[in-house]
Design a protein around this motif. Structure first.
Motif, PDB file in Angstrom:
ATOM      1  N   PRO A   3     -24.937 -31.604 -34.675  1.00  0.00           N
ATOM      2  CA  PRO A   3     -24.097 -31.822 -34.036  1.00  0.00           C
ATOM      3  C   PRO A   3     -23.637 -33.444 -34.258  1.00  0.00           C
ATOM      4  CG  PRO A   3     -25.331 -30.444 -32.807  1.00  0.00           C
ATOM      5  CD  PRO A   3     -26.215 -31.186 -34.095  1.00  0.00           C
ATOM      6  N   PRO A   6     -24.868 -37.646 -30.572  1.00  0.00           N
ATOM      7  CA  PRO A   6     -24.503 -37.237 -29.375  1.00  0.00           C
ATOM      8  C   PRO A   6     -24.571 -38.753 -28.369  1.00  0.00           C
ATOM      9  CG  PRO A   6     -26.475 -36.055 -29.518  1.00  0.00           C
ATOM     10  CD  PRO A   6     -26.456 -37.195 -30.587  1.00  0.00           C
ATOM     11  N   ILE A   9     -30.198 -39.077 -27.839  1.00  0.00           N
ATOM     12  CA  ILE A   9     -31.138 -37.957 -27.178  1.00  0.00           C
ATOM     13  C   ILE A   9     -31.552 -37.059 -28.602  1.00  0.00           C
ATOM     14  CG2 ILE A   9     -31.562 -36.469 -25.320  1.00  0.00           C
ATOM     15  CD1 ILE A   9     -30.725 -38.856 -24.202  1.00  0.00           C
ATOM     16  N   GLU A  11     -32.534 -33.818 -30.481  1.00  0.00           N
ATOM     17  CA  GLU A  11     -32.069 -32.513 -30.203  1.00  0.00           C
ATOM     18  C   GLU A  11     -33.069 -31.659 -29.720  1.00  0.00           C
ATOM     19  OE1 GLU A  11     -29.992 -32.000 -33.900  1.00  0.00           O
ATOM     20  OE2 GLU A  11     -29.921 -29.894 -33.602  1.00  0.00           O
ATOM     21  N   VAL A  14     -32.901 -31.967 -25.836  1.00  0.00           N
ATOM     22  CA  VAL A  14     -31.699 -31.431 -25.272  1.00  0.00           C
ATOM     23  C   VAL A  14     -31.934 -29.692 -25.240  1.00  0.00           C
ATOM     24  CG1 VAL A  14     -29.397 -30.679 -25.645  1.00  0.00           C
ATOM     25  CG2 VAL A  14     -30.205 -32.971 -26.334  1.00  0.00           C
ATOM     26  N   ALA A  15     -32.610 -29.147 -26.336  1.00  0.00           N
ATOM     27  CA  ALA A  15     -32.953 -27.999 -26.238  1.00  0.00           C
ATOM     28  C   ALA A  15     -34.043 -27.313 -25.187  1.00  0.00           C
ATOM     29  CB  ALA A  15     -33.557 -27.459 -27.689  1.00  0.00           C
ATOM     30  N   PHE A  58     -33.489 -40.303 -19.855  1.00  0.00           N
ATOM     31  CA  PHE A  58     -32.417 -40.389 -18.961  1.00  0.00           C
ATOM     32  C   PHE A  58     -32.561 -41.234 -17.700  1.00  0.00           C
ATOM     33  CE2 PHE A  58     -32.606 -35.970 -20.690  1.00  0.00           C
ATOM     34  CZ  PHE A  58     -31.428 -35.888 -21.367  1.00  0.00           C
ATOM     35  N   GLU A  80     -26.514 -34.036 -16.868  1.00  0.00           N
ATOM     36  CA  GLU A  80     -26.734 -34.302 -18.346  1.00  0.00           C
ATOM     37  C   GLU A  80     -26.162 -33.064 -19.018  1.00  0.00           C
ATOM     38  OE1 GLU A  80     -27.454 -36.941 -20.029  1.00  0.00           O
ATOM     39  OE2 GLU A  80     -27.980 -38.006 -18.573  1.00  0.00           O
ATOM     40  N   LEU A  81     -26.365 -31.857 -18.671  1.00  0.00           N
ATOM     41  CA  LEU A  81     -26.041 -30.721 -19.377  1.00  0.00           C
ATOM     42  C   LEU A  81     -24.652 -30.336 -19.073  1.00  0.00           C
ATOM     43  CD1 LEU A  81     -29.075 -28.227 -19.111  1.00  0.00           C
ATOM     44  CD2 LEU A  81     -28.233 -29.349 -21.060  1.00  0.00           C
ATOM     45  N   GLY A  82     -23.951 -31.286 -18.240  1.00  0.00           N
ATOM     46  CA  GLY A  82     -22.509 -31.100 -18.195  1.00  0.00           C
ATOM     47  C   GLY A  82     -22.380 -29.717 -16.953  1.00  0.00           C
ATOM     48  N   SER A 174     -13.952 -26.106 -29.062  1.00  0.00           N
ATOM     49  CA  SER A 174     -15.191 -27.210 -29.562  1.00  0.00           C
ATOM     50  C   SER A 174     -16.496 -26.792 -29.488  1.00  0.00           C
ATOM     51  CB  SER A 174     -14.907 -28.543 -28.968  1.00  0.00           C
ATOM     52  OG  SER A 174     -15.129 -28.489 -27.643  1.00  0.00           O
ATOM     53  N   SER A 175     -16.888 -25.617 -29.107  1.00  0.00           N
ATOM     54  CA  SER A 175     -18.225 -25.136 -28.935  1.00  0.00           C
ATOM     55  C   SER A 175     -18.112 -23.718 -29.322  1.00  0.00           C
ATOM     56  CB  SER A 175     -18.946 -25.565 -27.422  1.00  0.00           C
ATOM     57  OG  SER A 175     -18.862 -26.828 -27.264  1.00  0.00           O
ATOM     58  N   GLY A 189     -17.520 -32.423 -35.648  1.00  0.00           N
ATOM     59  CA  GLY A 189     -17.066 -32.643 -34.129  1.00  0.00           C
ATOM     60  C   GLY A 189     -16.998 -31.235 -33.609  1.00  0.00           C
ATOM     61  N   SER A 191     -19.368 -28.039 -32.366  1.00  0.00           N
ATOM     62  CA  SER A 191     -20.767 -27.494 -32.172  1.00  0.00           C
ATOM     63  C   SER A 191     -20.891 -26.041 -32.343  1.00  0.00           C
ATOM     64  CB  SER A 191     -21.268 -27.953 -30.697  1.00  0.00           C
ATOM     65  OG  SER A 191     -21.207 -29.371 -30.582  1.00  0.00           O
TER      66      SER A 191
ATOM     67  N   ILE B 203     -26.988 -25.513 -24.238  1.00  0.00           N
ATOM     68  CA  ILE B 203     -27.108 -26.730 -25.075  1.00  0.00           C
ATOM     69  C   ILE B 203     -25.712 -27.297 -25.548  1.00  0.00           C
ATOM     70  CG2 ILE B 203     -27.920 -27.263 -27.486  1.00  0.00           C
ATOM     71  CD1 ILE B 203     -30.181 -25.322 -26.782  1.00  0.00           C
ATOM     72  N   PHE B 206     -23.956 -29.289 -23.257  1.00  0.00           N
ATOM     73  CA  PHE B 206     -24.337 -30.892 -23.328  1.00  0.00           C
ATOM     74  C   PHE B 206     -23.475 -31.566 -24.440  1.00  0.00           C
ATOM     75  CE2 PHE B 206     -26.906 -34.011 -25.595  1.00  0.00           C
ATOM     76  CZ  PHE B 206     -27.623 -34.554 -24.612  1.00  0.00           C
ATOM     77  N   TYR B 207     -23.539 -31.103 -25.630  1.00  0.00           N
ATOM     78  CA  TYR B 207     -22.785 -31.936 -26.632  1.00  0.00           C
ATOM     79  C   TYR B 207     -21.130 -31.949 -26.263  1.00  0.00           C
ATOM     80  CZ  TYR B 207     -26.990 -31.674 -29.294  1.00  0.00           C
ATOM     81  OH  TYR B 207     -28.315 -31.781 -29.581  1.00  0.00           O
ATOM     82  N   GLU B 209     -20.069 -32.177 -23.313  1.00  0.00           N
ATOM     83  CA  GLU B 209     -19.994 -33.112 -22.188  1.00  0.00           C
ATOM     84  C   GLU B 209     -19.996 -34.370 -22.903  1.00  0.00           C
ATOM     85  OE1 GLU B 209     -19.008 -32.090 -19.696  1.00  0.00           O
ATOM     86  OE2 GLU B 209     -19.411 -33.552 -17.898  1.00  0.00           O
ATOM     87  N   ARG B 211     -19.472 -35.497 -25.912  1.00  0.00           N
ATOM     88  CA  ARG B 211     -18.304 -35.848 -26.835  1.00  0.00           C
ATOM     89  C   ARG B 211     -16.969 -36.346 -25.720  1.00  0.00           C
ATOM     90  NH1 ARG B 211     -19.267 -31.463 -30.109  1.00  0.00           N
ATOM     91  NH2 ARG B 211     -18.412 -29.901 -28.557  1.00  0.00           N
TER      92      ARG B 211
END
Lengths: 218, 218
Positions: A3, A6, A9, A11, A14-15, A58, A80-82, A174-175, A189, A191, B203, B206-207, B209, B211
């Motif tokens: 991805p 970002p 961080i 990967e 993040v996982a 973070f 962080e994870l939105g 986008s995801s 761009g 994911s 996950i 996260f990406y 957000e 972006r």
DNA sequence: GGGACTTTGTGAACGGAGGAACAAGCCCGT
DNA sequence: ACGGGCTTGTTCCTCCGTTCACAAAGTCCC
């Protein structure tokens, strides 16, 4: 598949964040005020040093000699994870798996709302699954716009997956979470994460077979 | 979590074998006789050198200047993965997800047979899903013995997952695919793989957000 | 039969992730 | 106020996995 950068961080970190998140939610349910990296590591099934290093990416969210404030850390990881707001999703493909996903309660609990269901088969369009009406694939773009959807779940048969992905991306998604056992090609761009149930089982059989051949050396 | 040393095959390689397998099946369907590492890499979405190194762990299956014989490589990978015969599985937990898994046709195609279905709720016991009668959890051990099952799938709610895992292991199951969002603790020699759908989505967010925050720097 | 071309198999460099260990910092009891 | 005991944040080292690059080896065409 990467991805791209970002931020900075890793990967792997993040996982693990969602796993920490889940552990922290359990701690919060027990009204625990603080937690040590060791305890958190145990709950998440990882090494304590890894927890500290992950969190340090973070900022300094802990207090030496005490541990991490559960509520505060919960908030930070959610941020962080939105996950400060819910995410509307669309599921494409109302076969067995798609229907099960639509009915699966575990999503809403964790911040995901099934905003739209889509299938290419007009015979399925109009029926209601889990309180959501099934729309036709042709309406994907307008659904995405209308519900402000940025996450698409592909639960179609393999041959249809790439086409659906293309339509999702064209619609502004986008995801993508892909359950079809194919490798999707997507532009920079976007994911993509893939969940292939048969692959998981096949990995298990590899080790199973090896154990049998090598003999129970334990 | 590490399944210990199975031989000397890197775990990352094992995880890619099923992907190669799937690509090779597609090639076989098109009656392609041979395939280069480059082509195979493209289909699997990885680097060509990685393909060659992965395959080299099992011996020299290719011919320089030509490539790999599709049928031969198919056979070898199937053999490595232990897919020369079908694997009977038991699915525990007949909620939404469990039922969907039971009905999912993608398993049988890839060498996995749902031999038994189990639930703790006696109201569900006796009903038939996908041609298989649902048994009670108490009968797990005898089902495992009778059908010679070595793979167990956990599709129960979180609180029940660890107990089910313990019962599976006691019954002789050595490979577990866990859909419950909890970290299972199992003794040495038991392979566990976890699929957590919400984690995958988190996950992605996260990406997503990131972006949004970083801005479309592309 | 030989040379050019293709493709594998692998040695070596590189980067990232994991884990041990320790210094820095915070709390608490006296 | 101060020392003892924890726990974090971070450094350093090691290991695994990825990738490049090239020699070895086979094919094909003339």
């Amino acid at each position: 598949m990467a991805p791209a950068i970002p931020g900075d961080i890793p990967e792997a970190t993040v996982a693990r964040l969602p796993v920490y998140l889940r552990a922290l939610q359990d701690l919060a349910d027990e009204n625990l005020g603080t937690v040590s990296s060791e305890r958190l590591a145990e709950m998440a099934g990882v090494n304590a040093a890894k927890v500290r290093k992950d969190l340090s990416h973070f900022g300094s969210y802990g207090t030496r000699g005490v541990g991490y404030d559960v509520e505060y850390l919960l908030f930070q990881i959610r941020r962080e994870l939105g996950l400060t707001h819910d995410w509307p999703c669309v599921i494409v493909g109302m076969g067995n798996l798609g229907q099960a996903l639509a009915n699966y309660g575990g999503f809403r609990d964790r911040g995901f709302v099934v905003a739209a269901l889509v299938d290419a088969d007009r015979a399925k369009v109009g029926s209601t699954i889990a309180g959501v009406e099934v729309s036709h694939l042709d309406d994907l773009a307008s659904l995405v716009r209308h519900h402000n959807i940025s996450i698409g779940v592909i639960a179609t048969p393999s041959p249809a997956a790439q086409g659906v992905a293309d339509q999702m991306i064209a619609a502004g998604i986008s995801s993508i979470l892909n359950f079809a056992p194919v490798v999707l090609s997507v532009p920079e761009g976007i994911s993509v994460r893939k969940v292939d149930l048969a692959v998981e089982l096949q990995i298990l059989t590899f080790y199973n077979e090896r154990r049998a051949v090598v003999g129970s050396a334990d």
